[in-house]
Design a protein around this motif. Structure first.
Motif: not given
Length: 307
Positions: A60-64, A262-266, A270-272
């Protein structure tokens, strides 16, 4: 060759050593490409995950950008959702293991007894293992546990009871039930094979000595199944740590974070939330956790095999 062996054992030993080295050298070009591909297949994704876990990388913020060090790990372990997901993972794995091991043992003993339709019953009992996780989750969500259209809701209304919205009121229990339904046939297959390898003369001798069915089960059958149970626990644990599809299809980690493992948190990171660095840190933690668990389980099984 015979003359060399008789006259000079040292020369014969050198010749055998050269032949052995020749065989090793001849085999190396054959297995080299497969080993290289296997190492690349494993090391490249692992190295990329480790690299991204040390970077500031949010879509969401490629500058960081830049090196984050252990900031992603620090943020992960101080996030309450991480500890909730870790607890949910342990609850899910432990509950499914208890259900599948106990149920698989009892079913293995039952299906080992001759009865009419035994082959067909075994087929139906093993069939859920071949259903894809996404399909199994959809079946239970829409056909079994739906409060209006599901079978369980219809049974409740037939007895004059209110229908239960399982995924809203008992989300973790519902996920445990679905995953147990998928993995119970696997435990049954392994344990039934072990039961069938039991020496029948031993059971007959115990029966002639006056041992009842319960005594035979606890003192003969169950000790015989200890190695098979260890194998079931090891294999299931490794796969259950990565359960995702059943949660994604049914509860999406909710309500709140009640079923977030843990799998759903990752996945959510990453994707949400588009936090690639944080998700990679979670992935590294999951890799370490899975390897630690696998290490102790393999050692336990190795000790049992040595006995």
């Amino acid at each position: 060759m015979a003359l060399i062996s008789t006259a000079d054992p040292t020369a014969a030993g050198r010749e055998r050593a050269s032949l052995t080295q020749g065989r090793r050298f001849n085999g190396l070009p054959l297995i080299g490409p497969s080993v290289t591909v296997l190492l690349i297949w494993m090391i490249v994704p692992l190295a990329m995950t480790l690299w991204f876990s040390l970077q500031r990388y949010n879509l969401l913020d490629p500058t960081v950008t830049g090196f984050a060090g252990l900031d992603n790990y620090s943020y992960l372990v101080t996030d309450p959702d991480f500890w909730v997901s870790l607890g949910n993972t342990l609850i899910l794995v432990g509950s499914v293991l208890v259900i599948t091991v106990v149920g698989g043992t009892l079913l293995a003993v039952l299906f080992d007894q001759p009865f009419p339709g035994q082959g067909l019953a075994r087929l139906f009992a093993v069939a859920p293992f071949f259903v894809m996780p996404t399909v199994a989750a959809l079946i239970w969500k829409n056909l079994m546990m739906h409060p209006i259209y599901g079978v369980l809701g219809a049974v409740s209304r037939a007895f004059g009871l209110p229908a239960v919205d399982w995924f809203a009121q008992y989300p973790m229990a519902s996920v445990v039930l679905i995953v147990s339904w998928e993995w119970l046939p696997f435990a049954l297959l392994i344990l039934l094979t072990a039961v069938q390898s039991l020496d029948r003369d031993q059971l007959e001798a115990a029966r002639m000595d006056g041992a009842g069915p319960l005594a035979q089960f606890f003192h003969i059958v169950l000790p015989h199944l200890s190695r098979a149970i260890s194998v079931v626990v090891m294999i299931e644990t490794i796969f259950l740590l990565a359960i995702f599809a059943e949660i994604y299809v049914t509860t999406s980690g909710g309500p709140g974070n009640a079923t977030t493992n843990l799998a759903f948190l990752i996945y959510a990171r990453a994707l949400l939330q588009y936090d690639v660095g944080g998700a990679s840190a979670g992935g590294m933690v999951a890799i370490v956790l899975a390897n630690v668990v696998a290490f102790f389980l393999v050692r336990t099984i190795a000790r049992r095999l040595e006995v």
